[in-house]
Write an enzyme that holds these catalytic residues in place. Structure first.
Site, PDB file in Angstrom:
ATOM      1  N   SER A  51    -113.313  43.511 -95.499  1.00 55.88           N
ATOM      2  CA  SER A  51    -113.795  42.421 -94.659  1.00 55.88           C
ATOM      3  C   SER A  51    -113.437  41.052 -95.231  1.00 55.88           C
ATOM      4  O   SER A  51    -113.495  40.047 -94.519  1.00 55.88           O
ATOM      5  CB  SER A  51    -115.316  42.520 -94.480  1.00 55.88           C
ATOM      6  OG  SER A  51    -115.665  43.649 -93.712  1.00 55.88           O
ATOM      7  N   GLY A 229    -114.884  44.921 -90.795  1.00 58.77           N
ATOM      8  CA  GLY A 229    -113.496  44.504 -90.953  1.00 58.77           C
ATOM      9  C   GLY A 229    -113.363  42.994 -90.928  1.00 58.77           C
ATOM     10  O   GLY A 229    -114.327  42.277 -90.664  1.00 58.77           O
ATOM     11  N   CYS A 257    -121.082  45.283 -88.595  1.00 56.81           N
ATOM     12  CA  CYS A 257    -120.340  44.050 -88.837  1.00 56.81           C
ATOM     13  C   CYS A 257    -119.315  43.783 -87.721  1.00 56.81           C
ATOM     14  O   CYS A 257    -119.701  43.462 -86.611  1.00 56.81           O
ATOM     15  CB  CYS A 257    -119.698  44.104 -90.221  1.00 56.81           C
ATOM     16  SG  CYS A 257    -119.293  42.482 -90.893  1.00 56.81           S
ATOM     17  N   GLN A 261    -119.807  43.341 -83.503  1.00 60.62           N
ATOM     18  CA  GLN A 261    -119.244  42.323 -82.623  1.00 60.62           C
ATOM     19  C   GLN A 261    -118.429  42.945 -81.497  1.00 60.62           C
ATOM     20  O   GLN A 261    -118.470  42.478 -80.348  1.00 60.62           O
ATOM     21  CB  GLN A 261    -118.394  41.359 -83.451  1.00 60.62           C
ATOM     22  CG  GLN A 261    -119.184  40.588 -84.497  1.00 60.62           C
ATOM     23  CD  GLN A 261    -118.317  40.030 -85.608  1.00 60.62           C
ATOM     24  OE1 GLN A 261    -117.086  40.006 -85.516  1.00 60.62           O
ATOM     25  NE2 GLN A 261    -118.954  39.594 -86.697  1.00 60.62           N
ATOM     26  N   ASN A 299    -121.706  39.978 -94.919  1.00 60.54           N
ATOM     27  CA  ASN A 299    -120.362  39.449 -95.127  1.00 60.54           C
ATOM     28  C   ASN A 299    -119.694  39.263 -93.777  1.00 60.54           C
ATOM     29  O   ASN A 299    -119.026  40.146 -93.274  1.00 60.54           O
ATOM     30  CB  ASN A 299    -119.537  40.398 -96.002  1.00 60.54           C
ATOM     31  CG  ASN A 299    -118.078  39.985 -96.050  1.00 60.54           C
ATOM     32  OD1 ASN A 299    -117.732  38.841 -95.780  1.00 60.54           O
ATOM     33  ND2 ASN A 299    -117.212  40.921 -96.374  1.00 60.54           N
ATOM     34  N   PHE A 302    -118.220  35.482 -88.232  1.00 68.68           N
ATOM     35  CA  PHE A 302    -118.377  35.428 -86.781  1.00 68.68           C
ATOM     36  C   PHE A 302    -119.714  36.068 -86.422  1.00 68.68           C
ATOM     37  O   PHE A 302    -120.260  36.859 -87.189  1.00 68.68           O
ATOM     38  CB  PHE A 302    -117.237  36.161 -86.068  1.00 68.68           C
ATOM     39  CG  PHE A 302    -115.905  35.473 -86.201  1.00 68.68           C
ATOM     40  CD1 PHE A 302    -115.428  34.653 -85.191  1.00 68.68           C
ATOM     41  CD2 PHE A 302    -115.129  35.642 -87.344  1.00 68.68           C
ATOM     42  CE1 PHE A 302    -114.201  34.009 -85.316  1.00 68.68           C
ATOM     43  CE2 PHE A 302    -113.905  35.007 -87.488  1.00 68.68           C
ATOM     44  CZ  PHE A 302    -113.445  34.184 -86.465  1.00 68.68           C
ATOM     45  N   HIS A 343    -124.732  44.900 -93.668  1.00 60.51           N
ATOM     46  CA  HIS A 343    -124.185  46.114 -94.275  1.00 60.51           C
ATOM     47  C   HIS A 343    -125.287  47.010 -94.833  1.00 60.51           C
ATOM     48  O   HIS A 343    -125.716  46.837 -95.983  1.00 60.51           O
ATOM     49  CB  HIS A 343    -123.201  45.755 -95.384  1.00 60.51           C
ATOM     50  CG  HIS A 343    -121.907  45.222 -94.882  1.00 60.51           C
ATOM     51  ND1 HIS A 343    -120.799  46.013 -94.668  1.00 60.51           N
ATOM     52  CD2 HIS A 343    -121.557  43.976 -94.500  1.00 60.51           C
ATOM     53  CE1 HIS A 343    -119.811  45.275 -94.202  1.00 60.51           C
ATOM     54  NE2 HIS A 343    -120.251  44.033 -94.090  1.00 60.51           N
ATOM     55  N   GLU A 345    -125.010  49.945 -95.863  1.00 63.69           N
ATOM     56  CA  GLU A 345    -124.495  50.719 -97.003  1.00 63.69           C
ATOM     57  C   GLU A 345    -124.500  49.893 -98.283  1.00 63.69           C
ATOM     58  O   GLU A 345    -124.300  50.433 -99.376  1.00 63.69           O
ATOM     59  CB  GLU A 345    -123.077  51.212 -96.703  1.00 63.69           C
ATOM     60  CG  GLU A 345    -121.956  50.239 -96.966  1.00 63.69           C
ATOM     61  CD  GLU A 345    -121.894  49.080 -95.993  1.00 63.69           C
ATOM     62  OE1 GLU A 345    -121.191  48.092 -96.263  1.00 63.69           O
ATOM     63  OE2 GLU A 345    -122.558  49.158 -94.933  1.00 63.69           O
TER      64      GLU A 345
END
Length: 373
Positions: A51, A229, A257, A261, A299, A302, A343, A345
């Protein structure tokens, strides 16, 4: 020698601001969007997180490299950041299970790094003036030449980067005889996401970002996963179309993430580039469904448009960021589809939100029971 020769280096921002420091000994010039991460640990996981592709990372922790590197602490096969800005770079490391020092790790992958920078002043400047393109130069290139080159670097807004980090061929992760099969679309997937799914008795087939839905469906999965990503989600038109087919299939879907979106865009909700993104391992999120707060690893640069989401009859907010009220999670009312902007994880980060993987498996179990009735 890397420990004695420390040439002067510069960080030049797109608005002309210059921060001075020293090279760690790897000569070169590198470009990217400058951003900062507030995490106090987990630098190797951050550097290898897909990412972060296309971004120059500013470390707010004043000490980077002090505990070395370990092959088990990577989130992809290589370093993904474009360059590193830090205060104190540690050539020596002290940890029992470290396998190497950070300098050799950078040198082997030719990562340009500038140290001895006033990172507190730099982070404060970015917070006030927003994320922007920048260049690190440690090889003596003139400022005028760097300005000329930097002017030709594309902005992150409108930039499609998933294709730069996605797998080029499908691959498998986990035990083949596992109870559940997951088709994961790789937009820049982190290794720890796969680990979290595998330890929940899942066999995952990871597909390149541009895989069409029919190829995903042919795996006969119990559920679909849309990964994290880099870059702007809006240019990923084929991925958005694939997500629409996933939703129409009535199979359980989980997005993280960038995947979050994409699910928003597939439902007609736009995204926007944030003035400054969320990057760190201590971001507070409110779970609307439980009323509990969660500390999360984030992280992203956008976010999903909250007003449009709230006006969408088939979507509801499940989580929001307590610092700025941006959308941190959502779900569809008519489908078994949910996603989060952060995230769960972690790696690095807290485990407050790991329950989301369990919810995905619960949704799969429910879908299986309905099919058996």
């Amino acid at each position: 020698m890397k420990y004695t020769t420390r040439p002067q280096a510069i960080l030049l921002l797109a608005d002309g601001t210059i921060f001075y420091g020293k090279s760690i000994g790897i000569a070169g010039t590198t470009f990217g969007e400058v951003c900062f991460n507030t995490g106090m640990t987990g630098y190797q996981e951050i550097f290898t997180d897909p990412s972060y592709f296309g971004q120059i990372m500013v470390a707010t922790n004043p000490h980077i490299g002090n505990y070395g590197v370990n092959a088990n602490e990577v989130e992809s096969e290589k370093i993904m950041i474009s360059g590193l800005v830090c205060k104190n770079f540690s050539f020596n490391h002290s940890r029992a299970d470290s396998e190497s020092n950070l300098y050799d790790y950078f040198y082997n992958q030719n990562l340009v790094c500038i140290s001895d920078v006033d990172t507190r002043a730099l982070v404060s400047y970015i917070r006030d003036n927003g994320a922007q393109n920048a260049v690190i130069s440690t090889d003596g290139t003139s400022i005028e030449e760097l300005k000329h080159q930097l002017a030709n670097v594309p902005d992150m807004k409108g930039l499609e980067l998933a294709s730069k980090v996605s797998a080029t061929e499908p691959y498998f992760f986990g035990e083949e005889n596992a109870t559940y099969k997951i088709a994961a679309l790789d937009l820049g997937i982190k290794r720890n996401i796969l680990r979290n799914l595998a330890k929940r008795d899942c066999y995952i087939k990871v597909f390149p970002y541009d895989t069409n839905f029919q190829d995903l469906k042919a795996f006969e999965p119990d559920g679909y996963f849309l990964s994290n990503g880099p870059g702007d989600p809006e240019p990923l038109e084929q991925v958005i179309e694939t997500a629409k087919h996933m939703i129409a299939s009535d199979k359980p879907i989980f997005g993280i993430c960038l995947g979050h979106q994409i699910i928003g865009l597939a439902n007609g909700v736009s995204t926007f580039k944030m003035f400054n993104g969320h990057r760190g391992i201590n971001h507070p999120v409110m779970n609307v469904l439980t009323g509990k707060g969660e500390i999360t690893s984030q992280n992203h640069g956008f976010a999903v448009n909250r007003e449009e989401l709230e006006n969408n009859a088939d979507l509801e907010i499940t989580h929001y960021h307590l610092n700025d009220n941006t959308v941190a999670g959502m779900r569809m009312k008519s489908k078994s589809c949910f996603s989060v902007q952060y995230h769960p994880e972690a790696s690095p980060g807290p485990h407050d939100s790991s329950y989301l993987f369990d919810e995905f498996i619960t949704n799969i179990k429910k879908a299986r029971n309905l099919q058996e009735v």
